[in-house]
Design a protein around this motif. Sequence first.
Motif, PDB file in Angstrom:
ATOM      1  N   GLY A   5       4.211   0.014 -15.363  1.00 25.94           N
ATOM      2  CA  GLY A   5       3.006   0.410 -14.628  1.00 25.94           C
ATOM      3  C   GLY A   5       3.228   0.411 -13.128  1.00 25.94           C
ATOM      4  N   LEU A   6       3.880  -0.612 -12.612  1.00 24.03           N
ATOM      5  CA  LEU A   6       4.168  -0.671 -11.175  1.00 24.03           C
ATOM      6  C   LEU A   6       5.099   0.469 -10.769  1.00 24.03           C
ATOM      7  CD1 LEU A   6       4.626  -4.466 -10.385  1.00 24.03           C
ATOM      8  CD2 LEU A   6       2.812  -2.951  -9.598  1.00 24.03           C
ATOM      9  N   LYS A   7       6.073   0.744 -11.606  1.00 23.23           N
ATOM     10  CA  LYS A   7       7.016   1.831 -11.318  1.00 23.23           C
ATOM     11  C   LYS A   7       6.277   3.169 -11.200  1.00 23.23           C
ATOM     12  CE  LYS A   7      11.408   3.540 -13.099  1.00 23.23           C
ATOM     13  NZ  LYS A   7      12.414   3.399 -14.149  1.00 23.23           N
ATOM     14  N   GLU A   8       5.330   3.407 -12.074  1.00 20.64           N
ATOM     15  CA  GLU A   8       4.539   4.645 -12.015  1.00 20.64           C
ATOM     16  C   GLU A   8       3.664   4.672 -10.764  1.00 20.64           C
ATOM     17  OE1 GLU A   8       2.426   4.871 -15.720  1.00 20.64           O
ATOM     18  OE2 GLU A   8       4.281   5.180 -16.870  1.00 20.64           O
ATOM     19  N   TYR A   9       3.056   3.557 -10.423  1.00 17.67           N
ATOM     20  CA  TYR A   9       2.232   3.491  -9.219  1.00 17.67           C
ATOM     21  C   TYR A   9       3.078   3.752  -7.972  1.00 17.67           C
ATOM     22  CZ  TYR A   9      -1.758   1.332 -11.719  1.00 17.67           C
ATOM     23  OH  TYR A   9      -2.823   1.065 -12.541  1.00 17.67           O
ATOM     24  N   ILE A  10       4.246   3.151  -7.911  1.00 15.39           N
ATOM     25  CA  ILE A  10       5.135   3.337  -6.757  1.00 15.39           C
ATOM     26  C   ILE A  10       5.511   4.810  -6.615  1.00 15.39           C
ATOM     27  CG2 ILE A  10       7.463   2.839  -5.878  1.00 15.39           C
ATOM     28  CD1 ILE A  10       7.032  -0.046  -7.056  1.00 15.39           C
ATOM     29  N   ALA A  11       5.790   5.454  -7.735  1.00 20.01           N
ATOM     30  CA  ALA A  11       6.154   6.886  -7.707  1.00 20.01           C
ATOM     31  C   ALA A  11       5.003   7.743  -7.184  1.00 20.01           C
ATOM     32  CB  ALA A  11       6.572   7.342  -9.101  1.00 20.01           C
ATOM     33  N   ASP A  12       3.770   7.286  -7.357  1.00 17.08           N
ATOM     34  CA  ASP A  12       2.599   8.053  -6.924  1.00 17.08           C
ATOM     35  C   ASP A  12       2.246   7.859  -5.451  1.00 17.08           C
ATOM     36  OD1 ASP A  12       2.260   9.146  -9.440  1.00 17.08           O
ATOM     37  OD2 ASP A  12       0.765   7.658 -10.073  1.00 17.08           O
ATOM     38  N   VAL A  13       2.909   6.924  -4.776  1.00 21.68           N
ATOM     39  CA  VAL A  13       2.612   6.643  -3.361  1.00 21.68           C
ATOM     40  C   VAL A  13       3.777   7.156  -2.529  1.00 21.68           C
ATOM     41  CG1 VAL A  13       2.136   4.842  -1.664  1.00 21.68           C
ATOM     42  CG2 VAL A  13       1.219   4.637  -3.992  1.00 21.68           C
ATOM     43  N   ASP A  14       3.515   8.153  -1.681  1.00 15.31           N
ATOM     44  CA  ASP A  14       4.603   8.845  -0.978  1.00 15.31           C
ATOM     45  C   ASP A  14       5.391   7.982   0.003  1.00 15.31           C
ATOM     46  OD1 ASP A  14       2.567   8.700   0.900  1.00 15.31           O
ATOM     47  OD2 ASP A  14       2.841  10.738   1.634  1.00 15.31           O
ATOM     48  N   PHE A  15       4.828   6.908   0.522  1.00 14.11           N
ATOM     49  CA  PHE A  15       5.565   6.093   1.491  1.00 14.11           C
ATOM     50  C   PHE A  15       6.325   4.935   0.835  1.00 14.11           C
ATOM     51  CE2 PHE A  15       1.156   4.587   1.573  1.00 14.11           C
ATOM     52  CZ  PHE A  15       1.308   3.229   1.335  1.00 14.11           C
ATOM     53  N   LEU A  16       6.290   4.845  -0.493  1.00 15.91           N
ATOM     54  CA  LEU A  16       7.065   3.822  -1.201  1.00 15.91           C
ATOM     55  C   LEU A  16       8.235   4.470  -1.929  1.00 15.91           C
ATOM     56  CD1 LEU A  16       4.250   1.646  -2.826  1.00 15.91           C
ATOM     57  CD2 LEU A  16       5.554   1.152  -0.759  1.00 15.91           C
ATOM     58  N   GLN A  17       9.362   3.791  -1.933  1.00 11.88           N
ATOM     59  CA  GLN A  17      10.535   4.260  -2.657  1.00 11.88           C
ATOM     60  C   GLN A  17      11.129   3.073  -3.417  1.00 11.88           C
ATOM     61  OE1 GLN A  17      13.616   5.995  -0.255  1.00 11.88           O
ATOM     62  NE2 GLN A  17      15.017   6.176  -1.968  1.00 11.88           N
ATOM     63  N   LEU A  18      11.251   3.220  -4.714  1.00 12.63           N
ATOM     64  CA  LEU A  18      11.795   2.157  -5.546  1.00 12.63           C
ATOM     65  C   LEU A  18      13.310   2.104  -5.390  1.00 12.63           C
ATOM     66  CD1 LEU A  18      11.086   0.039  -7.717  1.00 12.63           C
ATOM     67  CD2 LEU A  18      11.535   1.803  -9.421  1.00 12.63           C
ATOM     68  N   THR A  19      13.830   0.956  -4.988  1.00  3.18           N
ATOM     69  CA  THR A  19      15.282   0.811  -4.835  1.00  3.18           C
ATOM     70  C   THR A  19      15.887  -0.061  -5.917  1.00  3.18           C
ATOM     71  OG1 THR A  19      15.001  -1.049  -3.322  1.00  3.18           O
ATOM     72  CG2 THR A  19      15.243   1.131  -2.333  1.00  3.18           C
ATOM     73  N   GLY A  20      15.051  -0.725  -6.695  1.00  9.10           N
ATOM     74  CA  GLY A  20      15.567  -1.551  -7.771  1.00  9.10           C
ATOM     75  C   GLY A  20      14.450  -2.088  -8.630  1.00  9.10           C
ATOM     76  N   LEU A  96      -2.955   0.398  -4.492  1.00  6.68           N
ATOM     77  CA  LEU A  96      -2.889   1.203  -3.278  1.00  6.68           C
ATOM     78  C   LEU A  96      -3.375   0.406  -2.063  1.00  6.68           C
ATOM     79  CD1 LEU A  96      -2.220   3.894  -1.974  1.00  6.68           C
ATOM     80  CD2 LEU A  96      -4.536   4.663  -2.549  1.00  6.68           C
ATOM     81  N   LYS A  97      -4.408  -0.388  -2.231  1.00  2.00           N
ATOM     82  CA  LYS A  97      -4.895  -1.230  -1.135  1.00  2.00           C
ATOM     83  C   LYS A  97      -3.795  -2.185  -0.669  1.00  2.00           C
ATOM     84  CE  LYS A  97      -8.603  -4.432   0.055  1.00  2.00           C
ATOM     85  NZ  LYS A  97      -9.800  -5.128  -0.426  1.00  2.00           N
ATOM     86  N   ALA A  98      -3.085  -2.797  -1.601  1.00  2.68           N
ATOM     87  CA  ALA A  98      -1.988  -3.710  -1.257  1.00  2.68           C
ATOM     88  C   ALA A  98      -0.844  -2.954  -0.596  1.00  2.68           C
ATOM     89  CB  ALA A  98      -1.495  -4.436  -2.510  1.00  2.68           C
ATOM     90  N   ALA A  99      -0.523  -1.765  -1.102  1.00  4.38           N
ATOM     91  CA  ALA A  99       0.565  -0.963  -0.537  1.00  4.38           C
ATOM     92  C   ALA A  99       0.232  -0.540   0.894  1.00  4.38           C
ATOM     93  CB  ALA A  99       0.832   0.263  -1.412  1.00  4.38           C
TER      94      ALA A  99
END
Length: 133
Positions: A5-20, A96-99
Amino acid sequence: MARKGLKEYIADVDFLQLTGEFDNPVKAMDLLAKEEVQLLFLDIQMPKITGLDFFKALQHAPPVIFTTAFPQYALEGFELNALDYLVKPISFERFLKAALRAKEFYEVRQKNISETTHRTAAGYFFIKQIASL
Protein backbone atom coordinates in the motif's frame (compact mmCIF):
# COMPACT_ATOMS: atom_id res chain seq x y z
CA MET A 1 0.40 -5.91 2.65
CA ALA A 2 1.17 -2.55 4.29
CA ARG A 3 4.41 -2.17 2.30
CA LYS A 4 2.47 -2.76 -0.91
CA GLY A 5 0.00 0.00 0.00
CA LEU A 6 2.78 2.45 0.85
CA LYS A 7 4.58 1.57 -2.37
CA GLU A 8 1.45 2.42 -4.38
CA TYR A 9 0.95 5.68 -2.49
CA ILE A 10 4.58 6.68 -3.07
CA ALA A 11 4.19 6.00 -6.80
CA ASP A 12 1.17 8.34 -6.86
CA VAL A 13 3.08 11.30 -5.36
CA ASP A 14 5.31 12.99 -7.94
CA PHE A 15 7.89 14.37 -5.47
CA LEU A 16 8.56 10.97 -3.85
CA GLN A 17 10.82 8.32 -5.33
CA LEU A 18 11.16 4.87 -3.81
CA THR A 19 14.82 3.86 -3.50
CA GLY A 20 14.35 0.72 -1.45
CA GLU A 21 11.86 -1.56 0.20
CA PHE A 22 12.81 -4.12 2.81
CA ASP A 23 11.15 -6.85 4.81
CA ASN A 24 14.08 -6.93 7.21
CA PRO A 25 15.71 -4.00 9.03
CA VAL A 26 19.20 -5.48 8.69
CA LYS A 27 18.90 -5.30 4.90
CA ALA A 28 17.79 -1.68 5.13
CA MET A 29 20.97 -0.77 7.05
CA ASP A 30 23.05 -1.49 3.96
CA LEU A 31 21.10 0.94 1.77
CA LEU A 32 21.13 3.62 4.47
CA ALA A 33 24.90 3.30 4.78
CA LYS A 34 25.51 3.55 1.02
CA GLU A 35 22.96 6.10 -0.20
CA GLU A 36 21.61 9.42 0.98
CA VAL A 37 18.03 8.68 1.95
CA GLN A 38 15.96 11.82 2.43
CA LEU A 39 12.91 10.20 4.05
CA LEU A 40 12.30 6.88 5.76
CA PHE A 41 8.90 5.24 6.21
CA LEU A 42 9.42 2.84 9.08
CA ASP A 43 7.08 0.31 10.65
CA ILE A 44 7.18 -0.17 14.42
CA GLN A 45 6.61 -3.95 14.46
CA MET A 46 9.37 -5.65 12.46
CA PRO A 47 11.21 -8.97 12.68
CA LYS A 48 14.06 -9.10 15.21
CA ILE A 49 13.92 -5.40 16.23
CA THR A 50 11.29 -2.72 16.62
CA GLY A 51 11.29 0.23 14.25
CA LEU A 52 11.90 2.50 17.22
CA ASP A 53 15.01 0.59 18.28
CA PHE A 54 16.19 0.38 14.67
CA PHE A 55 15.85 4.14 14.27
CA LYS A 56 17.69 4.79 17.54
CA ALA A 57 20.57 2.59 16.31
CA LEU A 58 21.12 4.61 13.13
CA GLN A 59 24.16 6.87 13.30
CA HIS A 60 22.96 9.25 10.59
CA ALA A 61 19.22 8.76 10.60
CA PRO A 62 17.18 10.41 7.86
CA PRO A 63 13.89 12.11 8.71
CA VAL A 64 11.33 9.42 9.53
CA ILE A 65 7.61 8.83 9.31
CA PHE A 66 6.56 5.90 11.46
CA THR A 67 3.81 3.61 10.19
CA THR A 68 2.11 1.20 12.56
CA ALA A 69 -1.09 -0.39 13.75
CA PHE A 70 -0.16 0.56 17.31
CA PRO A 71 -1.01 4.15 18.28
CA GLN A 72 0.48 3.70 21.77
CA TYR A 73 4.01 4.19 20.39
CA ALA A 74 3.27 7.66 18.96
CA LEU A 75 4.72 9.60 21.89
CA GLU A 76 8.00 7.69 21.72
CA GLY A 77 8.06 8.21 17.95
CA PHE A 78 7.70 11.97 18.31
CA GLU A 79 10.33 12.00 21.07
CA LEU A 80 12.65 10.67 18.34
CA ASN A 81 11.72 13.72 16.21
CA ALA A 82 9.54 11.80 13.79
CA LEU A 83 8.02 14.00 11.11
CA ASP A 84 4.75 12.11 11.40
CA TYR A 85 3.14 8.97 12.76
CA LEU A 86 0.69 7.10 10.55
CA VAL A 87 -1.68 4.55 12.08
CA LYS A 88 -2.80 1.66 9.86
CA PRO A 89 -4.93 1.39 7.89
CA ILE A 90 -3.48 4.48 6.26
CA SER A 91 -5.71 6.48 3.94
CA PHE A 92 -4.17 8.19 0.93
CA GLU A 93 -5.33 11.55 2.27
CA ARG A 94 -3.46 11.01 5.55
CA PHE A 95 -0.40 9.68 3.71
CA LEU A 96 -0.34 12.73 1.44
CA LYS A 97 -0.56 15.07 4.43
CA ALA A 98 2.51 13.37 5.96
CA ALA A 99 4.37 13.43 2.63
CA LEU A 100 3.69 17.15 2.21
CA ARG A 101 4.95 17.77 5.74
CA ALA A 102 8.14 15.89 4.87
CA LYS A 103 8.53 17.89 1.64
CA GLU A 104 8.17 21.17 3.53
CA PHE A 105 10.71 19.99 6.12
CA TYR A 106 13.17 19.09 3.36
CA GLU A 107 12.72 22.42 1.57
CA VAL A 108 13.22 24.43 4.78
CA ARG A 109 16.32 22.39 5.64
CA GLN A 110 17.77 22.95 2.14
CA LYS A 111 17.07 26.68 2.39
CA ASN A 112 18.80 26.84 5.79
CA ILE A 113 21.83 24.97 4.42
CA SER A 114 21.99 27.34 1.46
CA GLU A 115 21.75 30.44 3.66
CA THR A 116 24.40 29.12 6.04
CA THR A 117 26.73 28.37 3.15
CA HIS A 118 26.15 31.84 1.71
CA ARG A 119 26.82 33.55 5.05
CA THR A 120 29.99 31.55 5.60
CA ALA A 121 31.19 32.27 2.07
CA ALA A 122 30.50 35.96 2.60
CA GLY A 123 32.85 35.94 5.60
CA TYR A 124 30.43 36.62 8.43
CA PHE A 125 28.13 34.79 10.81
CA PHE A 126 25.44 35.71 13.32
CA ILE A 127 25.36 35.19 17.09
CA LYS A 128 22.03 35.31 18.82
CA GLN A 129 22.04 36.74 22.32
CA ILE A 130 19.13 36.37 24.70
CA ALA A 131 19.00 39.24 27.14
CA SER A 132 18.40 38.40 30.77
CA LEU A 133 16.25 40.51 33.03
